[in-house]
Design an enzyme around this catalytic site. Structure first.
Site, PDB file in Angstrom:
ATOM      1  N   GLU A 175      49.272   8.371  16.924  1.00  0.00           N
ATOM      2  CA  GLU A 175      50.010   7.256  17.824  1.00  0.00           C
ATOM      3  C   GLU A 175      50.256   6.263  16.834  1.00  0.00           C
ATOM      4  OE1 GLU A 175      49.255   4.831  21.935  1.00  0.00           O
ATOM      5  OE2 GLU A 175      47.617   6.113  21.303  1.00  0.00           O
ATOM      6  N   GLY A 205      46.863  -0.446  27.347  1.00  0.00           N
ATOM      7  CA  GLY A 205      45.940  -0.623  28.316  1.00  0.00           C
ATOM      8  C   GLY A 205      44.620  -0.329  27.708  1.00  0.00           C
TER       9      GLY A 205
END
Length: 412
Positions: A175, A205
């Site tokens: 990522e 989050g």
């Protein structure tokens, strides 16, 4: 300026042939997984210069669909991104850990966006891919797999092209690397003649990532473990990045930790208090598939100093500080860095802007110390801004004078 997120690179890397690079991390597996769609992307079956790709970004707080329209270039280079249709639905798939069929319903609803955007004659040639991030990484393997199976079923019954390994969980390292490549490619920093690159800070989050190209060798040599370093070749250049993803240190997960609610039991009767919340505040708050009773401390004190002490426990000794973050390293900050800066009135909600770390700290103090008389738009704004300040200063070790380019990035 809005920058397209790393899922675009799942297409661009395949077209560029990065899957043949000598990548020493599992990024190689990720790019190989879309190798089967390369003919559809680089040589459209209809010989049209226009083709499409559908990407799902399944984050911890929402699921997003990106429908990309490309124009095939006349040269052997990368195609040109002509348009991006973007739509999102909340909550994230992880909220349906105990009812996975709802995850399938969410994806099915978002696929309607793709059907409206992609011409019907192109559906069978348009690949559809989903990559899940921290929300599913935080779940047990069984629950995460049940959600992925539901998504796979929806993909299989759709009219779109479904490549092998079209549905999976992206690890944190991939990522961060993909976000770094995306931003540096789209801002022109990966050209052969360019001597500088930019670092990225992404605050989701469930997790947070930092990725940059160190200027000092000691930054690489002093990492705590080897997986903080990723070395790969792309565009005839070799890069050795400092990169790490901290699972459980995204903004929503940090709220849980600050409240002392991580792994807590008896949620139906417990109330989790914090000096980071207004004293008279009490409400329900949900993250993932759980709901918590949260409140300020009506019998105690609230404010920046007490709040900072609470969030410091979440950061100190856990977030590794790179040996040296040079002032000359330009960092782009995305996701909740952007959202909370907009909420705090620090930057424009469309263009973004430049912020020094001290700007965030100053605004955090103002919000926290005035929230009794002047309740903020979000009751969590004090906690969130204080956590971001603490993460940057006591976590990563940025100076208060460090300038961040805070931008919107269509990602998790």
């Amino acid at each position: 300026m809005k920058l397209t997120g790393p899922l675009l690179l799942l297409v661009l890397l395949a077209v560029a042939g990065l899957s043949r690079a000598q990548v020493k991390t599992s990024l190689l597996d990720l790019t190989n997984s879309i190798g089967s769609i390369l003919p559809a992307l680089s040589r459209p079956a209809n010989h049209s210069r226009i083709f499409y790709a559908v990407m799902f970004d399944a984050g911890s707080t929402g699921t997003r669909i990106h429908v990309y329209t490309f124009i095939n270039s006349d040269s052997a280079g990368l195609p040109v991104l002509d348009n991006e249709m973007f739509h999102s639905i909340k909550p994230g798939l992880s909220a349906y850990a105990d009812s996975p069929e709802m995850a399938g319903h969410t994806v099915r609803m978002l696929l309607k966006v793709a059907k409206k955007t992609v011409p019907r004659l192109e559906w069978k040639r348009t690949p559809v891919i989903l990559r899940a991030t921290a929300g599913l990484r935080l779940l047990s393997p069984d629950k995460a797999q049940a959600l992925l199976q539901q998504v796979q079923h929806v993909f299989d019954e759709s009219p779109f092209l479904v490549p092998d390994d079209s549905v999976s969980i992206m690890n944190g390292t991939n990522e961060g690397i993909l976000a770094w490549i995306s931003v540096n490619f789209l801002t022109g920093h990966l050209k052969a003649q360019t001597q500088t690159t930019v670092g990225i800070l992404d605050l989701g989050g469930g997790s947070t990532q930092i990725t940059f190209l160190p200027k000092l060798r000691k930054t690489i040599e002093s990492v705590p473990v080897a997986d903080y370093v990723a070395r790969f070749d792309i565009f005839n250049s070799t890069f050795e990045l400092y990169t790490h993803s901290y699972l459980g240190h995204g903004l929503m997960a940090a709220r849980l930790a600050t409240l002392g609610a991580l792994g807590a039991e008896g949620l139906e009767w417990r109330v989790f208090k914090s000096s980071c919340l207004p004293k008279k505040f009490r409400d329900e708050w949900s993250f993932g598939d759980l709901t918590y009773q949260v409140s300020g401390d009506p019998d105690g004190y609230a404010g920046y100093k007490l709040c900072y002490q609470e969030v410091l426990k979440v950061v100190k000794g856990i977030i590794h500080q790179p040996y040296q973050l040079q002032d000359s390293n330009v960092f782009y900050a995305f996701s909740y860095y952007f959202d909370r800066a907009v909420d705090a009135g620090l930057i424009d909600g469309v263009q973004g802007g430049k912020l020094e770390v001290r700007d965030i700290k100053k605004r955090a103090k103002e919000v926290c110390n005035k929230m009794t008389k002047y309740p903020p738009i979000s009751s969590f704004l004090c906690m969130d801004l204080t956590y971001i300040t603490c993460l940057l200063k006591d976590g990563f070790g940025f100076k208060e004078s460090t300038v961040l380019q805070v931008r919107q990035l269509n990602t998790a």
